[in-house]
Design an enzyme around this catalytic site. Structure first.
Site, PDB file in Angstrom:
ATOM      1  N   ARG A  33      -5.309   7.767  -2.583  1.00  0.00           N
ATOM      2  CA  ARG A  33      -3.916   7.939  -2.138  1.00  0.00           C
ATOM      3  C   ARG A  33      -3.448   9.388  -2.237  1.00  0.00           C
ATOM      4  O   ARG A  33      -2.266   9.655  -2.476  1.00  0.00           O
ATOM      5  CB  ARG A  33      -2.969   7.009  -2.923  1.00  0.00           C
ATOM      6  CG  ARG A  33      -3.184   5.515  -2.682  1.00  0.00           C
ATOM      7  CD  ARG A  33      -2.684   5.112  -1.300  1.00  0.00           C
ATOM      8  NE  ARG A  33      -2.731   3.680  -1.115  1.00  0.00           N
ATOM      9  CZ  ARG A  33      -1.668   2.876  -1.151  1.00  0.00           C
ATOM     10  NH1 ARG A  33      -0.476   3.372  -1.369  1.00  0.00           N
ATOM     11  NH2 ARG A  33      -1.803   1.594  -0.954  1.00  0.00           N
ATOM     12  N   TYR A  69      -3.493 -10.569   2.017  1.00  0.00           N
ATOM     13  CA  TYR A  69      -2.227 -10.226   2.682  1.00  0.00           C
ATOM     14  C   TYR A  69      -2.000 -11.110   3.903  1.00  0.00           C
ATOM     15  O   TYR A  69      -0.875 -11.507   4.206  1.00  0.00           O
ATOM     16  CB  TYR A  69      -2.232  -8.758   3.122  1.00  0.00           C
ATOM     17  CG  TYR A  69      -2.042  -7.775   1.984  1.00  0.00           C
ATOM     18  CD1 TYR A  69      -0.780  -7.569   1.427  1.00  0.00           C
ATOM     19  CD2 TYR A  69      -3.107  -7.051   1.471  1.00  0.00           C
ATOM     20  CE1 TYR A  69      -0.596  -6.670   0.383  1.00  0.00           C
ATOM     21  CE2 TYR A  69      -2.935  -6.139   0.429  1.00  0.00           C
ATOM     22  CZ  TYR A  69      -1.675  -5.962  -0.108  1.00  0.00           C
ATOM     23  OH  TYR A  69      -1.507  -5.069  -1.145  1.00  0.00           O
TER      24      TYR A  69
HETATM   25  O1  CP3 Z   1      -4.483   9.200   0.791  1.00  0.00           O
HETATM   26  C1  CP3 Z   1      -4.677   8.051   1.212  1.00  0.00           C
HETATM   27  O2  CP3 Z   1      -5.394   7.251   0.593  1.00  0.00           O
HETATM   28  C2  CP3 Z   1      -4.016   7.685   2.515  1.00  0.00           C
HETATM   29  C3  CP3 Z   1      -4.523   6.531   3.249  1.00  0.00           C
HETATM   30  C4  CP3 Z   1      -4.248   5.151   2.632  1.00  0.00           C
HETATM   31  C5  CP3 Z   1      -2.990   4.477   2.591  1.00  0.00           C
HETATM   32  N1  CP3 Z   1      -3.200   3.214   2.150  1.00  0.00           N
HETATM   33  C6  CP3 Z   1      -1.696   5.036   2.993  1.00  0.00           C
HETATM   34  C7  CP3 Z   1      -0.441   4.367   2.566  1.00  0.00           C
HETATM   35  C8  CP3 Z   1      -5.203   4.272   2.118  1.00  0.00           C
HETATM   36  C9  CP3 Z   1      -6.690   4.529   1.870  1.00  0.00           C
HETATM   37  C10 CP3 Z   1      -4.524   3.047   1.818  1.00  0.00           C
HETATM   38  C11 CP3 Z   1      -5.229   1.868   1.322  1.00  0.00           C
HETATM   39  C12 CP3 Z   1      -4.481   0.650   0.999  1.00  0.00           C
HETATM   40  N2  CP3 Z   1      -3.355   0.151   1.593  1.00  0.00           N
HETATM   41  C13 CP3 Z   1      -4.905  -0.283   0.025  1.00  0.00           C
HETATM   42  C14 CP3 Z   1      -6.175  -0.179  -0.802  1.00  0.00           C
HETATM   43  C15 CP3 Z   1      -6.060   0.803  -1.907  1.00  0.00           C
HETATM   44  C16 CP3 Z   1      -5.139   0.377  -3.031  1.00  0.00           C
HETATM   45  O3  CP3 Z   1      -4.144   1.071  -3.244  1.00  0.00           O
HETATM   46  O4  CP3 Z   1      -5.455  -0.618  -3.696  1.00  0.00           O
HETATM   47  C17 CP3 Z   1      -3.954  -1.316  -0.008  1.00  0.00           C
HETATM   48  C18 CP3 Z   1      -3.981  -2.535  -0.907  1.00  0.00           C
HETATM   49  C19 CP3 Z   1      -2.981  -1.036   1.006  1.00  0.00           C
HETATM   50  C20 CP3 Z   1      -1.824  -1.888   1.399  1.00  0.00           C
HETATM   51  C21 CP3 Z   1      -0.543  -1.162   1.266  1.00  0.00           C
HETATM   52  N3  CP3 Z   1      -0.151  -0.065   2.002  1.00  0.00           N
HETATM   53  C22 CP3 Z   1       0.537  -1.502   0.400  1.00  0.00           C
HETATM   54  C23 CP3 Z   1       0.520  -2.638  -0.599  1.00  0.00           C
HETATM   55  C24 CP3 Z   1       1.550  -0.583   0.642  1.00  0.00           C
HETATM   56  C25 CP3 Z   1       2.943  -0.591   0.038  1.00  0.00           C
HETATM   57  C26 CP3 Z   1       2.924  -0.165  -1.355  1.00  0.00           C
HETATM   58  C27 CP3 Z   1       2.953   1.312  -1.442  1.00  0.00           C
HETATM   59  O5  CP3 Z   1       2.090   1.891  -2.116  1.00  0.00           O
HETATM   60  O6  CP3 Z   1       3.856   1.860  -0.840  1.00  0.00           O
HETATM   61  C28 CP3 Z   1       1.089   0.338   1.615  1.00  0.00           C
HETATM   62  C29 CP3 Z   1       1.825   1.494   2.176  1.00  0.00           C
HETATM   63  C30 CP3 Z   1       1.148   2.816   2.201  1.00  0.00           C
HETATM   64  N4  CP3 Z   1      -0.140   3.026   2.615  1.00  0.00           N
HETATM   65  C31 CP3 Z   1       1.736   4.070   1.891  1.00  0.00           C
HETATM   66  C32 CP3 Z   1       0.760   5.057   2.112  1.00  0.00           C
HETATM   67  C33 CP3 Z   1       0.899   6.543   1.944  1.00  0.00           C
HETATM   68  C34 CP3 Z   1       3.178   4.286   1.453  1.00  0.00           C
HETATM   69  C35 CP3 Z   1       4.107   3.974   2.583  1.00  0.00           C
HETATM   70  C36 CP3 Z   1       5.037   5.076   2.973  1.00  0.00           C
HETATM   71  O7  CP3 Z   1       4.729   6.281   2.902  1.00  0.00           O
HETATM   72  O8  CP3 Z   1       6.139   4.745   3.447  1.00  0.00           O
END
Ligand code: CP3
Length: 350
Positions: free
Chosen positions: A33, A159
Site C-alpha cells: 500500500r 467480498y
Molecule cells: O500501493 C498499493 O498497494 C496500491 C495498490 C493497491 C490498492 N489496494 C489501492 C487501494 C493494492 C495492491 C490493493 C490491494 C487490496 N485491495 C487488498 C489486498 C491487500 C490488503 O490490504 O489486504 C484488499 C483486501 C483490497 C480491498 C480494498 N480496497 C479495501 C478493503 C479498501 C477500503 C479500505 C481502505 O484501505 O481504504 C480498498 C480501497 C483502496 N485500495 C485504497 C487504496 C489506495 C484507499 C481508497 C482511497 O484512496 O479512497
C-alpha cells in the site's frame, strides 16, 4: 539454495534478482500500500476523482499514483495502482467504494449459480489498467522492479459473497460448509479470470506479480489447501503456461504455520509473511525453501523513534543469511508520518 552476493556483477533490478534467489548486500525494500493516503500528493490526485474505481480506471491518475512513492522514497519496487476488486467489477458485479467504509458490491445470490456474472472476465473493461502499466513502465528507473498483482480467489470471493468486508469472513466460511459446490464454481471462475488478468499485466509490462490472500487467516487447516493453496497454484501454473518463468510473490496473511504451504505448495518464487510471524521461525522453516518478504508491523512505522530502527535492524539481521525483501507485515496505514517512512528506508539501505 541462495547464491552468494557477487559484487563484481551489479544487478540491474535488485528486487527481481532476490526473487531469483540471489541475495543482495542489503535487502531491497518496498511497502505494501505504498501508493496511498499517507502521501499528501496521493490525497491531492485522489481528490480529482469522486469514485475510487474510476480512479483505478484512469491511466493518467493511476500512473501518477504508482510513481509517487518511487519519486519520494526510491523504493526497489513500484506496485501497479489498482485494486483486487477490479476482477469482480470486470466479471459484471458492479463495485463501488463508500468513503471511510470500504467496498460495496451487490452480494452474489447463491441460488443463481453465478448467472449474474459474465462467463469470462471482460478484459476490455480492464484496458485502462493495462494502459497504466505501459505508461508506468516507460517512466520507471531501470533498477526498479514493477509489480502487478491480483487478489487470491478466496479473498476476492469473500467480498463477492458478502458484498463488503465482514468480521472474520463469516459469510464465505458458511458458504464453504453449506454450498461447497457453489463455492468451487465461483473460485474456478476467479482462477480462470485471474489468469487472463495477470497474463494481460505481464503482456503490458510488469516484471513480477504478487497474489494477495489477505484472508488466509480465516481458513481452517483442511480448508486452506482446497480454497487457497490449490487455486493459487492453478493461477501461477496457468500464467506460466503462457509466460514461462513469470515470478510470483504469494502473501497468505494471518496463515501462521500455513505460511509453509504457501512457500512450498503454490509454486511461488517468494513468500510474504505478516507481522505476527516470528522471523526466527521463518528463517528456519521458510527461507531455506524460498526468499522471504516482510515483516515489520505497520504500526511500528506509525510510532517511529528508536524502536523503529531497532525493529528494522532485528528483521534485517534475522534474515541476513539468505534472500530477503524488506516490507511491512501488511499495508502501511494512512496515519503514518512521512518522516518515519524516510527513517525506515534510510535504515534498511544502511
Ligand atoms: O500501493 C498499493 O498497494 C496500491 C495498490 C493497491 C490498492 N489496494 C489501492 C487501494 C493494492 C495492491 C490493493 C490491494 C487490496 N485491495 C487488498 C489486498 C491487500 C490488503 O490490504 O489486504 C484488499 C483486501 C483490497 C480491498 C480494498 N480496497 C479495501 C478493503 C479498501 C477500503 C479500505 C481502505 O484501505 O481504504 C480498498 C480501497 C483502496 N485500495 C485504497 C487504496 C489506495 C484507499 C481508497 C482511497 O484512496 O479512497
Amino acid at each position: 539454495m541462495a547464491n552468494p552476493v557477487n559484487p563484481s556483477n551489479p544487478v540491474e533490478k535488485p528486487l527481481l534478482a532476490t526473487l531469483e534467489g540471489r541475495q543482495q548486500k542489503r535487502p531491497p525494500i518496498w511497502i505494501m500500500r505504498q501508493a496511498g493516503r499517507y502521501l499528501p500528493e496521493y490525497r491531492e490526485v485522489r481528490s480529482l476523482s469522486k469514485n475510487f474505481i474510476e480512479f483505478c480506471y484512469s491511466p493518467d491518475l493511476a500512473t501518477e499514483a504508482t510513481l509517487q512513492p518511487i519519486r519520494r522514497f526510491g523504493f526497489d519496487a513500484a506496485i501497479l495502482f489498482s485494486d483486487i476488486l477490479v476482477v469482480p467489477d470486470a466479471l459484471g458485479q458492479n463495485v463501488s467504494f463508500v468513503e471511510n467504509e470500504g467496498p460495496r458490491l451487490p452480494p452474489l445470490v447463491i441460488a443463481k449459480n453465478l448467472s449474474e456474472l459474465h462467463g469470462n472476465i471482460d478484459l476490455q473493461r480492464l484496458n485502462p489498467v493495462f494502459e497504466t502499466i505501459g505508461r508506468v513502465k516507460e517512466a520507471l528507473p531501470k533498477e526498479t522492479t514493477f509489480l502487478g498483482f491480483c487478489g487470491a480467489p478466496w479473498t476476492v470471493a469473500s467480498y463477492m459473497i458478502a458484498g463488503k468486508g465482514t468480521p472474520e469472513q463469516a459469510p464465505i466460511r458458511l458458504v464453504a460448509y453449506r454450498h461447497p459446490a457453489y463455492l468451487e464454481q465461483l473460485i474456478d471462475r476467479l482462477v480462470v479470470s485471474s489468469i487472463s488478468y495477470l497474463c494481460g499485466q505481464v503482456e503490458a509490462g510488469v516484471d513480477a506479480l504478487q497474489i494477495f490472500e489477505s484472508f488466509a487467516g480465516a481458513l481452517t487447516a483442511d480448508g486452506v489447501e482446497q480454497w487457497s493453496i490449490r487455486p493459487i497454484k492453478r493461477i501461477i501454473d496457468g500464467v506460466r503456461l503462457r509466460y514461462p518463468g513469470t515470478k510470483f510473490i504469494v502473501f497468505g496473511r494471518g496463515s501462521g504455520v500455513n505460511h509453509l504451504k504457501y512457500a512450498s505448495l503454490t509454486g511461488a518464487d517468494a513468500v510474504a509473511i505478516d507481522w505476527s510471524t516470528d522471523p526466527a521461525w521463518a528463517v528456519e522453516v521458510l527461507q531455506p525453501i524460498k526468499p522471504v518478504q516482510g515483516n515489520l508491523d505497520p504500526l511500528a512505522v506509525v510510532a517511529g523513534g528508536a524502536q523503529l530502527d531497532q525493529k528494522a535492524d532485528a528483521i534485517i539481521e534475522a534474515f541476513s543469511k539468505g534472500p530477503h525483501i524488506f516490507n511491512l507485515g501488511h499495508g502501511i496505514v494512512p496515519e503514518t508520518p512521512l518522516a518515519h517512512v524516510e527513517q525506515l528506508v534510510k535504515r534498511v539501505r544502511g
